[in-house]
Design an enzyme around this catalytic site. Structure first.
Site, mmCIF file in Angstrom:
data_model
loop_
_atom_site.group_PDB
_atom_site.id
_atom_site.type_symbol
_atom_site.label_atom_id
_atom_site.label_comp_id
_atom_site.label_asym_id
_atom_site.label_seq_id
_atom_site.Cartn_x
_atom_site.Cartn_y
_atom_site.Cartn_z
ATOM 1 N N GLY A 157 0.794 -1.211 0.000
ATOM 2 C CA GLY A 157 0.000 0.000 0.000
ATOM 3 C C GLY A 157 0.831 1.268 0.000
ATOM 4 O O GLY A 157 0.395 2.305 -0.519
ATOM 5 N N ASP A 394 -4.818 -3.477 -0.785
ATOM 6 C CA ASP A 394 -3.773 -4.477 -0.525
ATOM 7 C C ASP A 394 -4.327 -5.898 -0.583
ATOM 8 O O ASP A 394 -5.009 -6.341 0.359
ATOM 9 C CB ASP A 394 -3.157 -4.252 0.868
ATOM 10 C CG ASP A 394 -2.068 -3.213 0.862
ATOM 11 O OD1 ASP A 394 -1.740 -2.710 -0.219
ATOM 12 O OD2 ASP A 394 -1.545 -2.893 1.946
ATOM 13 N N PRO A 395 -4.048 -6.642 -1.649
ATOM 14 C CA PRO A 395 -4.425 -8.059 -1.650
ATOM 15 C C PRO A 395 -3.824 -8.832 -0.483
ATOM 16 O O PRO A 395 -4.397 -9.825 -0.045
ATOM 17 C CB PRO A 395 -3.878 -8.555 -2.997
ATOM 18 C CG PRO A 395 -3.899 -7.341 -3.875
ATOM 19 C CD PRO A 395 -3.522 -6.209 -2.966
ATOM 20 N N HIS A 396 -2.650 -8.383 0.036
ATOM 21 C CA HIS A 396 -2.033 -9.139 1.123
ATOM 22 C C HIS A 396 -2.661 -8.834 2.487
ATOM 23 O O HIS A 396 -2.180 -9.338 3.502
ATOM 24 C CB HIS A 396 -0.511 -8.968 1.160
ATOM 25 C CG HIS A 396 -0.023 -7.573 1.405
ATOM 26 N ND1 HIS A 396 1.106 -7.081 0.797
ATOM 27 C CD2 HIS A 396 -0.458 -6.567 2.173
ATOM 28 C CE1 HIS A 396 1.331 -5.840 1.184
ATOM 29 N NE2 HIS A 396 0.388 -5.509 2.025
ATOM 30 N N TYR A 425 16.294 -0.476 -23.870
ATOM 31 C CA TYR A 425 16.804 -1.837 -23.658
ATOM 32 C C TYR A 425 15.800 -2.722 -22.933
ATOM 33 O O TYR A 425 15.936 -3.940 -22.900
ATOM 34 C CB TYR A 425 18.117 -1.796 -22.860
ATOM 35 C CG TYR A 425 17.961 -1.451 -21.403
ATOM 36 C CD1 TYR A 425 17.834 -2.440 -20.441
ATOM 37 C CD2 TYR A 425 17.937 -0.117 -20.997
ATOM 38 C CE1 TYR A 425 17.683 -2.112 -19.110
ATOM 39 C CE2 TYR A 425 17.789 0.207 -19.677
ATOM 40 C CZ TYR A 425 17.665 -0.787 -18.726
ATOM 41 O OH TYR A 425 17.512 -0.455 -17.417
#
Length: 646
Positions: A157, A394-396, A425
Site C-alpha cells: 500500500g 492491498d491483496p495481502h 533496452y
C-alpha cells in the site's frame, strides 16, 4: 473475470487450515507445481544433452554441496518454526493478517520457479498479462469502467499511495506547462493561475488527447514537474485525515512536495474524518486562493478500522466545482478494507441495493441473523468509490494473498501518460500484425509504474485467487463476512464478560463500540482504578505477555497487537471512551493517550457459533491466566522491594 455461480463454495476448503486440515490436497498440488516445472525444464529441446552426468552427481564434492544445502535449510526451518508468527491460528488476533489462500500460495510457488520479472514483458510474457488482468478485476470491483480504468500490482500500500500522489502531482502541473507552450496554450480557455491549478481531473486528461492530436504532448510533458521540478508550495495542500498512514508523510518527502504542505483533517467521534471540519478547511483554503493538490480518504484505518465518508467527500468536490470553479484530485487509501467492496457486488458485478443486500446476507447464510453489517453510511462510502480518481488496495491484507501484494487502481488510464517512461533496452514495441492484440497491451507495464523489477509470482497469486474466489458477494463476500461475524461476536462477548477475580483484585474487559470493519480495540481495566496512566501500564504489560515481545510467539497461547490513541492523532475523541471507562477528564488531559490492545479479526475459522463459543471460553481462561501472571509479577516485585528495604 469469469462469472459463475459460486453459491456452493466452501470457505474451509480455501485454506490449508489451522491444523493443516487440507494437508493432503496441498501437498499433492505443491508436488504438482514443482513436478510440472521440472518436466518443463527436461522437455525443453530434448535433443540437448544432460550437462551434469550421473557420475558427476555422485562425486564427493557434489554430494557434500547437497548435504550442506540440506543443512542450511534445516537451520532456516528451525528459525522459522521457532520465531515466526502463527497468522493461520484463531489464537492470533492482532495485525491485519490471517491464513492465506491455498491457491495463492500454490500459484506463487508455481510461477516463482519460472522467475518472471514483470518489469519487462519480454521477461514475463505470461505474468505481465496476469497482472493486468488482476488489476482489471480490482478496477471492476470498485465500479470503474473496465475499458477506461487501469490497475496493477505493487509491493504494498505504501508504494500504491506514492503512485496516487505521483499522478496527482503530475496532473496538477500539466495545465501550467500548457500555458507556457507557445503552440499549446491556445487549448486553454482561462490561463489564469487560479484556473490552471483548479481544473477537474477529467478536463486535464481531455487536454492530453488534444495535445496528442497536435503532436505536442511529449514536448509539453517535459515542461511539467517531471521535467522542470516542483516550485515549493505552488501546487497547494494535500489534505489527509489525522488517522493517516505514515506513508503520506514519506510520499510528500520523496516527491519533493514538502511535509509542511500537508493539512491534517480532524476525526470525529467514530474516528472517521470529520466531514464538517473538512468542509470548513476546504472552503477556507479556497477563500485564501490556495489550491488543493488532493484530498485523501481512508477506507479502513489501521488503528480503529474506521471508514471515512467517501460519499460526503465526492459531494464536497461537486459543490466546490459548482460554486467556486475549484476542483481537486481524490485518492482513497483502501489498503485495509478495499476488498470488502466485493461484499456489495452480485454475480454480474452490479452494486446491490442496501435492503436487498442485507436480505441476501441473511437468506444465503453469509451473515447470521444477529449480525447486521454494514452501517448505511459505510455502505454509501463503498458505493461512492467509483467516483474517486484512484484507489489503493492491498491483496495481502483482506485479499488473503501472501506478501508482497499491494495494488493501485486508477479511474482513467490516460493518467498513465503523465508518468510513463520508456527505456530502449527494456521496452520494445510489439508488432500487432499477425497476432490477436491483447486489450491490455495498450499500456506498457514496467514503464508506467514506480517500481522496476518485480515478482511475476505475486501477480500469479492474485490472479489465481480472483479466479477461484470471485470479487462478489458469493466469493470474497463469504470469506470476509466470516471475520466480520467473529468480530461482532467478540465485541459482544467482551462487553458482557463477567469480571475476572484474581486474588483480592477484580478486572473487566471492554471493547470499543461499533467499529466500521473488523478491527476490534479492547482493554482490561482494574475495578476501582481511577488513574489513566496506571490503566495504560496495565495494558502495555498485558500486550507484552500476549505478543511476540514475550519472546515465544509459537508457544504463547494468545497473540495480539496494540496501539495508542493519542490526542495528536485523534484530538479529544478518545476522551469519550475514557469517560465510559470511568476516567475523569482531568486524567485524559494529563495523559493525552489511551493504550489499547488491537485485533484485526480476520479468521475464517470461528464463523460457526458453536466453534466461537468454545473458543471464547478458552480465550477467557487464557485472559485469566495472563492477569494472574501479571499479579504474580507485581507481588514478586513488591516482595523484593520489601526485602531490600529491610
Amino acid at each position: 473475470m469469469t462469472n459463475f455461480n459460486n453459491s456452493k463454495m466452501n470457505v474451509d476448503a480455501l485454506f490449508l487450515g489451522p491444523k493443516s486440515e487440507n494437508a493432503v490436497f496441498f501437498r499433492e498440488m505443491m508436488e504438482y507445481a514443482v513436478t510440472e516445472h521440472m518436466h518443463w525444464r527436461s522437455g525443453y529441446h530434448p535433443e540437448d544433452p544432460e550437462y551434469v552426468t550421473t557420475v558427476e552427481r555422485y562425486a564427493p564434492e557434489y554430494r557434500d554441496t547437497l548435504y550442506r544445502t540440506e543443512g542450511i535449510l534445516n537451520q532456516l526451518s528451525s528459525k522459522l518454526k521457532t520465531t515466526s508468527i502463527p497468522w493461520f491460528s484463531p489464537r492470533y488476533l492482532g495485525h491485519m493478517n490471517a491464513d492465506t489462500l491455498m491457491i495463492s500460495n500454490l500459484a506463487y510457488v508455481m510461477a516463482m520457479m519460472y522467475n518472471p520479472n514483470n518489469c519487462a514483458q519480454e521477461s514475463s510474457p505470461t505474468t505481465t498479462v496476469l497482472e493486468l488482468e488482476a488489476g482489471a478485476d480490482l478496477c471492476a470491483m470498485f465500479g470503474y469502467d473496465p475499458n477506461r480504468a487501469w490497475g496493477h500490482i505493487t509491493s504494498g500500500g505504501t508504494v500504491a499511495n506514492y503512485e496516487g500522489l505521483w499522478v496527482a502531482r503530475n496532473i496538477k502541473t500539466l495545465p501550467l506547462a500548457i500555458a507556457k507552450h507557445p503552440q499549446a496554450k491556445q487549448l486553454l480557455k482561462d490561463s489564469s493561475e487560479k484556473a490552471l491549478l483548479n481544473m477537474q481531473t477529467s478536463a486535464v486528461l481531455d487536454l492530453i488527447d488534444e495535445l496528442k492530436k497536435r503532436g505536442l504532448f511529449e514536448d509539453v510533458r517535459e515542461m511539467t514537474c517531471r521535467g522542470e521540478g516542483v516550485e515549493q508550495g505552488r501546487l497547494g495542500k494535500l489534505l489527509v485525515p489525522q488517522s493517516k498512514h505514515y506513508s503520506w508523510l514519506k510520499a510528500m518527502d520523496i516527491l519533493g512536495l514538502g511535509q509542511q504542505n500537508i493539512v491534517q483533517l480532524p476525526v470525529d467521534g467514530s474516528y472517521r474524518t470529520d466531514t464538517d471540519q473538512m468542509r470548513q478547511i476546504v472552503f477556507s483554503l479556497i477563500e485564501r486562493g490556495e489550491p488543493i493538490l488532493a484530498i485523501v480518504a481512508v477506507v479502513g484505518t489501521t488503528e480503529t478500522g474506521a471508514i471515512d465518508n467517501v460519499a460526503e467527500l465526492i459531494e464536497l468536490r461537486r459543490e466546490c466545482e459548482a460554486r467556486f470553479g475549484v476542483s481537486f484530485y481524490i485518492h482513497i487509501d483502501a489498503a485495509y478494507a478495499g476488498y470488502a467492496c466485493a461484499m456489495f457486488r452480485d454475480e454480474n458485478n452490479q452494486f446491490i441495493e442496501y435492503d436487498t443486500l442485507i436480505k441476501r446476507y441473511h437468506s444465503e447464510g453469509i451473515f447470521p441473523s444477529d449480525v447486521i453489517w454494514p452501517k448505511p453510511d459505510v455502505y454509501q462510502s463503498f458505493k461512492a468509490l467509483q467516483e474517486a480518481d484512484s484507489i489503493t488496495v492491498d491483496p495481502h491484507k483482506v485479499g488473503f494473498i501472501p506478501y508482497a501484494a499491494g495494488a493501485i487502481c486508477m479511474k482513467d488510464k490516460r493518467i498513465v501518460d503523465l508518468i510513463s517512461y520508456h527505456a530502449a533496452y527494456v521496452f520494445e514495441e510489439v508488432a500487432e500484425k499477425g497476432r490477436k492484440a491483447d486489450k491490455q497491451q495498450n499500456v506498457l507495464l514496467g514503464s508506467s509504474i514506480m517500481e522496476g523489477s518485480k515478482a511475476g509470482a505475486t501477480a500469479a497469486a492474485v490472479w489465481a485467487a480472483h479466479r477461484l474466489v470471485p470479487l462478489n458477494i458469493l466469493g470474497y463476500g463469504k470469506v470476509i463476512a466470516a471475520g466480520l461475524t467473529t468480530a461482532n461476536w467478540m465485541i459482544e462477548s467482551m462487553n458482557h464478560c463477567d469480571v475476572f477475580k484474581i486474588e483480592d483484585r477484580e478486572f473487566q474487559i471492554v471493547a470499543m463500540p461499533s467499529p466500521d470493519f473488523h478491527m476490534v480495540n479492547f482493554m482490561f481495566k482494574e475495578v476501582g482504578n481511577s488513574s489513566l496512566e496506571r490503566q495504560n501500564q496495565l495494558n502495555k504489560r498485558l500486550y507484552e505477555l500476549c505478543s511476540y515481545a514475550a519472546g515465544r510467539s509459537y508457544t504463547n497461547n494468545f497473540l495480539t497487537s496494540s496501539t495508542s490513541l493519542t490526542s495528536e492523532e485523534y484530538g479529544n475523541n478518545p476522551r469519550n471512551f475514557c469517560r465510559e471507562m470511568g476516567f475523569s477528564d482531568q486524567e485524559w488531559d494529563k495523559t493525552q493517550s489511551l493504550y489499547v490492545l488491537r485485533a484485526a479479526i480476520m479468521t475464517h475459522c470461528l464463523r460457526d457459533k458453536q466453534h466461537f463459543t468454545a473458543f471464547w471460553e478458552e480465550l477467557r481462561n487464557i485472559f485469566e491466566g495472563k492477569l494472574q501472571q501479571l499479579i504474580d509479577e507485581e507481588n514478586k516485585l513488591t516482595h523484593s522491594k520489601q526485602k531490600i528495604a529491610l
